[in-house]
Design a protein around this motif. Structure first.
Motif, PDB file in Angstrom:
ATOM      1  N   VAL A 113       0.880  -1.172   0.000  1.00 44.81           N
ATOM      2  CA  VAL A 113       0.000   0.000   0.000  1.00 44.81           C
ATOM      3  C   VAL A 113       0.916   1.220   0.000  1.00 44.81           C
ATOM      4  N   THR A 114       1.185   1.772  -1.167  1.00 43.18           N
ATOM      5  CA  THR A 114       2.185   2.835  -1.296  1.00 43.18           C
ATOM      6  C   THR A 114       1.814   4.096  -0.525  1.00 43.18           C
ATOM      7  N   ASP A 115       0.524   4.421  -0.404  1.00 40.81           N
ATOM      8  CA  ASP A 115       0.116   5.622   0.346  1.00 40.81           C
ATOM      9  C   ASP A 115       0.382   5.493   1.845  1.00 40.81           C
ATOM     10  N   GLU A 116       0.565   4.276   2.334  1.00 38.32           N
ATOM     11  CA  GLU A 116       0.801   4.048   3.759  1.00 38.32           C
ATOM     12  C   GLU A 116       2.237   3.610   4.043  1.00 38.32           C
ATOM     13  N   THR A 117       3.097   3.627   3.032  1.00 29.93           N
ATOM     14  CA  THR A 117       4.484   3.199   3.188  1.00 29.93           C
ATOM     15  C   THR A 117       5.391   4.413   3.321  1.00 29.93           C
ATOM     16  N   THR A 118       6.313   4.358   4.283  1.00 31.67           N
ATOM     17  CA  THR A 118       7.226   5.468   4.543  1.00 31.67           C
ATOM     18  C   THR A 118       8.667   4.969   4.453  1.00 31.67           C
TER      19      THR A 118
ATOM     20  N   SER B 294      15.004   9.368  12.587  1.00 22.53           N
ATOM     21  CA  SER B 294      13.788  10.173  12.598  1.00 22.53           C
ATOM     22  C   SER B 294      13.918  11.270  11.558  1.00 22.53           C
ATOM     23  N   ALA B 295      12.813  11.679  11.009  1.00 23.16           N
ATOM     24  CA  ALA B 295      12.821  12.793  10.065  1.00 23.16           C
ATOM     25  C   ALA B 295      13.123  14.082  10.810  1.00 23.16           C
TER      26      ALA B 295
ATOM     27  N   THR C 169      -1.090  -5.157   7.126  1.00 24.25           N
ATOM     28  CA  THR C 169       0.047  -5.435   7.989  1.00 24.25           C
ATOM     29  C   THR C 169       1.100  -4.374   7.746  1.00 24.25           C
ATOM     30  N   THR C 170       1.614  -3.782   8.831  1.00 19.15           N
ATOM     31  CA  THR C 170       2.675  -2.788   8.723  1.00 19.15           C
ATOM     32  C   THR C 170       3.934  -3.326   9.385  1.00 19.15           C
TER      33      THR C 170
ATOM     34  N   SER D  88       8.719   2.297   7.285  1.00 21.15           N
ATOM     35  CA  SER D  88       7.668   1.289   7.423  1.00 21.15           C
ATOM     36  C   SER D  88       7.103   0.915   6.064  1.00 21.15           C
ATOM     37  N   THR D  89       6.633  -0.319   5.988  1.00 20.90           N
ATOM     38  CA  THR D  89       5.982  -0.821   4.784  1.00 20.90           C
ATOM     39  C   THR D  89       4.649  -1.417   5.189  1.00 20.90           C
ATOM     40  N   THR D  90       3.587  -1.000   4.523  1.00 20.12           N
ATOM     41  CA  THR D  90       2.259  -1.543   4.795  1.00 20.12           C
ATOM     42  C   THR D  90       1.810  -2.348   3.587  1.00 20.12           C
ATOM     43  N   VAL D  91       1.286  -3.543   3.860  1.00 20.75           N
ATOM     44  CA  VAL D  91       0.780  -4.390   2.791  1.00 20.75           C
ATOM     45  C   VAL D  91      -0.670  -4.747   3.061  1.00 20.75           C
TER      46      VAL D  91
END
Length: 62
Positions: A13-18, A40-41, A32-33, A21-24
């Motif tokens: 889920v590219t809109d929820e991936t940073t 930290s940014a 699942t994240t 973190s990776t969300t699928v």
């Protein structure tokens, strides 16, 4: 999520991936994240202090 259900495979889920973190989307309709350690940014509390900033995870039901 529709693609995950259709294919039977996990889909990122590219809109929820940073950067840390990776969300699928899973075929069963759940998300699942996976969070990895990382810097930290800039501007985030704890940046450059050697401490981990507090974690806040909003949950949305939809």
């Amino acid at each position: 999520m529709l693609e995950a259900k259709r294919t039977g495979k996990k889909v990122t889920v590219t809109d929820e991936t940073t950067a840390t973190s990776t969300t699928v989307a899973n075929p069963n309709g759940t998300l699942t994240t996976h969070v990895t350690p990382g810097r930290s940014a800039s501007g985030v509390p704890g940046h450059g202090t050697g401490r981990t900033p507090p974690l806040s995870v909003p949950l949305m039901v939809g």
